[in-house]
Motif scaffolding. Sequence first.
Motif, PDB file in Angstrom:
ATOM      1  N   ILE A   6       2.606   2.842  -4.514  1.00 37.19           N
ATOM      2  CA  ILE A   6       2.785   4.411  -3.930  1.00 37.19           C
ATOM      3  C   ILE A   6       3.854   4.541  -3.262  1.00 37.19           C
ATOM      4  CG2 ILE A   6       1.327   6.215  -3.025  1.00 37.19           C
ATOM      5  CD1 ILE A   6      -1.223   4.925  -3.741  1.00 37.19           C
ATOM      6  N   GLU A   7       4.715   5.166  -3.539  1.00 35.75           N
ATOM      7  CA  GLU A   7       6.381   5.256  -2.907  1.00 35.75           C
ATOM      8  C   GLU A   7       6.788   6.658  -3.347  1.00 35.75           C
ATOM      9  OE1 GLU A   7       9.294   5.595  -0.905  1.00 35.75           O
ATOM     10  OE2 GLU A   7       8.481   3.525  -0.464  1.00 35.75           O
ATOM     11  N   ALA A  12      13.579   3.438  -4.347  1.00 37.06           N
ATOM     12  CA  ALA A  12      12.725   2.161  -3.508  1.00 37.06           C
ATOM     13  C   ALA A  12      11.600   1.720  -4.182  1.00 37.06           C
ATOM     14  CB  ALA A  12      12.402   2.936  -2.186  1.00 37.06           C
ATOM     15  N   ALA A  13      10.759   2.446  -5.038  1.00 35.65           N
ATOM     16  CA  ALA A  13       9.686   2.095  -5.873  1.00 35.65           C
ATOM     17  C   ALA A  13      10.108   0.907  -6.743  1.00 35.65           C
ATOM     18  CB  ALA A  13       9.097   3.154  -6.347  1.00 35.65           C
ATOM     19  N   SER A  33       3.222  10.580  -5.029  1.00 36.00           N
ATOM     20  CA  SER A  33       2.788  11.557  -4.146  1.00 36.00           C
ATOM     21  C   SER A  33       1.236  11.541  -3.909  1.00 36.00           C
ATOM     22  CB  SER A  33       3.136  13.010  -4.911  1.00 36.00           C
ATOM     23  OG  SER A  33       2.309  12.995  -6.313  1.00 36.00           O
ATOM     24  N   VAL A  34       0.812  12.495  -2.905  1.00 35.54           N
ATOM     25  CA  VAL A  34      -0.591  12.134  -2.620  1.00 35.54           C
ATOM     26  C   VAL A  34      -1.414  12.775  -4.111  1.00 35.54           C
ATOM     27  CG1 VAL A  34      -2.269  13.226  -1.038  1.00 35.54           C
ATOM     28  CG2 VAL A  34      -0.433  12.191  -0.134  1.00 35.54           C
ATOM     29  N   ILE A  50      -2.569  -2.790  -3.324  1.00 36.03           N
ATOM     30  CA  ILE A  50      -1.299  -1.485  -3.353  1.00 36.03           C
ATOM     31  C   ILE A  50      -0.258  -1.684  -2.170  1.00 36.03           C
ATOM     32  CG2 ILE A  50      -1.441   0.961  -2.859  1.00 36.03           C
ATOM     33  CD1 ILE A  50      -4.364   0.924  -3.301  1.00 36.03           C
ATOM     34  N   PHE A  51       0.874  -1.528  -2.851  1.00 34.44           N
ATOM     35  CA  PHE A  51       1.685  -1.348  -1.664  1.00 34.44           C
ATOM     36  C   PHE A  51       2.059   0.166  -1.436  1.00 34.44           C
ATOM     37  CE2 PHE A  51       2.896  -5.176  -3.673  1.00 34.44           C
ATOM     38  CZ  PHE A  51       3.451  -5.949  -2.505  1.00 34.44           C
ATOM     39  N   LEU A  52       1.733   0.625   0.137  1.00 29.63           N
ATOM     40  CA  LEU A  52       1.480   1.982   0.154  1.00 29.63           C
ATOM     41  C   LEU A  52       2.413   2.411   1.242  1.00 29.63           C
ATOM     42  CD1 LEU A  52      -0.574   4.632   0.057  1.00 29.63           C
ATOM     43  CD2 LEU A  52      -1.704   3.613   2.174  1.00 29.63           C
ATOM     44  N   ASP A  53       3.291   3.495   0.949  1.00 31.53           N
ATOM     45  CA  ASP A  53       4.230   4.211   1.871  1.00 31.53           C
ATOM     46  C   ASP A  53       3.429   4.997   2.594  1.00 31.53           C
ATOM     47  OD1 ASP A  53       6.172   5.062   2.886  1.00 31.53           O
ATOM     48  OD2 ASP A  53       7.030   6.337   1.359  1.00 31.53           O
TER      49      ASP A  53
END
Length: 251
Positions: A6-7, A12-13, A33-34, A50-53
């Motif tokens: 989530i980025e 970058a993602a 996005s949210v 999850i990789f979470l920004d």
Amino acid sequence: MNVLIIEDEKPAARRLSRLLSEQEIEVSKMLHSVEESIAWFQENPHPDLIFLDIQLSDGLSFEIFDSIEVKSAIIFTTAYDEYALQAFKLNSIDYLLKPIDEEELESAVKKYRNFKPENQKIPIDFNDIKKLLVNPLEREYKKRFTARVGQHLKIINADEVECFYSENKGTYAATSDGRNYLLDTTLEQLEEELEPQTFFRVSRKFYVNINHIGDIISYTNSRLQIKLKRFDEHEVIVSRERVKDFKLWLE
């Protein structure tokens, strides 16, 4: 391993996905996005990891979990040191500061594999984290530099700099008026000070400003040559190991 990114910054993602694939980890989905993430979680099983920004374009990513009970392990990604440190203290698996370093990513994944919870909720209190992030400040990058010219100090605006380069143990700013100024800094220090959407380190010797690139030409050994609008004292070459990230940065 079922992995989700989530980025909101798509380059970058994609870079993170590529780095994970080099560790033989395939990303099943990238969300940006949210709003998109909430819709996806409502229709899909939760991933393992999850990789979470932290900061997304339409709000803090923790807002996703106001309506979704997270059942995944989380590795936070962030450009803000203070946020990352707090998130780490609040029981996240790990955190990665952007731009993500390959060795640190490998270490975070290894930490997850050792922890690897089985079908249990990850003990993260998102409300506590959100309290820490009320009115988060945008990171400030340097907008001007000073250089000594004789007995005077010259003010150089960052947007006037076509490139920064190192030569004979000195660091120089080459400006759009064709002048080169010796700065009291290093390229390594500039890495923390330059706005990453505007400046990119194409090699050990050069940082370039995207707004002053005139042309990009294929070069030997899978490299690229950059033609700046004014600066022509040296060839500006994108080193082979940076070509992929440079192309992503251009997007």
